[in-house]
Design a protein around this motif. Structure first.
Motif, PDB file in Angstrom:
ATOM      1  N   THR A 114      20.622  48.503  61.613  1.00 24.17           N
ATOM      2  CA  THR A 114      20.637  48.750  63.060  1.00 24.17           C
ATOM      3  C   THR A 114      21.900  49.512  63.454  1.00 24.17           C
ATOM      4  O   THR A 114      21.840  50.482  64.216  1.00 24.17           O
ATOM      5  CB  THR A 114      20.548  47.406  63.835  1.00 24.17           C
TER       6      THR A 114
ATOM      7  N   GLN B 230      24.077  62.271  56.211  1.00 26.92           N
ATOM      8  CA  GLN B 230      23.339  63.070  57.193  1.00 26.92           C
ATOM      9  C   GLN B 230      23.979  64.450  57.170  1.00 26.92           C
ATOM     10  O   GLN B 230      25.103  64.622  57.645  1.00 26.92           O
ATOM     11  CB  GLN B 230      23.435  62.443  58.589  1.00 26.92           C
TER      12      GLN B 230
ATOM     13  N   LEU C  52      16.297  56.809  56.517  1.00 27.10           N
ATOM     14  CA  LEU C  52      17.574  56.647  57.226  1.00 27.10           C
ATOM     15  C   LEU C  52      18.481  57.794  56.815  1.00 27.10           C
ATOM     16  O   LEU C  52      18.920  57.863  55.669  1.00 27.10           O
ATOM     17  CB  LEU C  52      18.210  55.300  56.889  1.00 27.10           C
TER      18      LEU C  52
ATOM     19  N   ARG D 203      21.679  53.158  62.257  1.00 29.66           N
ATOM     20  CA  ARG D 203      20.785  53.961  63.107  1.00 29.66           C
ATOM     21  C   ARG D 203      21.487  54.345  64.418  1.00 29.66           C
ATOM     22  O   ARG D 203      21.339  55.470  64.906  1.00 29.66           O
ATOM     23  CB  ARG D 203      19.486  53.224  63.386  1.00 29.66           C
ATOM     24  N   THR D 204      22.248  53.410  64.969  1.00 27.50           N
ATOM     25  CA  THR D 204      23.007  53.681  66.203  1.00 27.50           C
ATOM     26  C   THR D 204      24.004  54.811  65.957  1.00 27.50           C
ATOM     27  O   THR D 204      24.098  55.749  66.740  1.00 27.50           O
ATOM     28  CB  THR D 204      23.745  52.407  66.663  1.00 27.50           C
TER      29      THR D 204
END
Length: 135
Positions: A126, A98, A79, A129-130
């Motif tokens: 979830t 990120q 992730l 990730r979106t």
């Protein structure tokens, strides 16, 4: 510029939190942008959620500091560049690095709003990730 209230929708945050929220309120902090959501039907122990975005050199330091402060932090391989999730009785959160951007979601469970640890964790991942798909 980073938009903490635009990276994910209110409905997506509600799905992760497990309870309805009032519209997000943008807050600029010294380290980045936060979107704060309060539980729609306030009670004695009201829940809330916040989505934060931090970029630049402070993002990595913020991530490392937050990870050290969370004894129950579990790394989430695959992730972002680095990520960890915490699912607790009162509070659950996920932080993802990120590049030089940190995405964080913090959910404070109001009375009777917590579903269960595994479910909380999956919902937070979830949502993360979106958000990553939109960075």
């Amino acid at each position: 510029t980073l938009d903490a209230c635009g990276i994910v929708t209110k409905a997506e945050v509600e799905a992760a939190a497990g309870f309805s929220l009032a519209a997000g309120r943008p807050i600029t902090t010294p380290v980045g942008e936060t979107c704060f959501y309060e539980q729609q039907s306030p009670g004695i122990a009201t829940g809330n959620a916040s989505v934060s975005l931090v970029s630049g050199p402070t993002a990595q330091a913020y991530y490392e500091s937050a990870q050290k402060e969370e004894p129950g932090a579990a790394d989430v391989p695959g992730l972002g560049d680095r990520a960890f999730v915490v699912s607790g009785e009162i509070q659950s959160n996920v932080l993802v690095m990120q590049g030089d951007v940190l995405f964080a979601v913090d959910i404070v469970h109001g009375t009777g709003t917590r579903v269960g640890e595994a479910d909380d964790r999956q919902k937070l991942l979830t949502l993360a990730r979106t958000a990553l798909g939109r960075l």
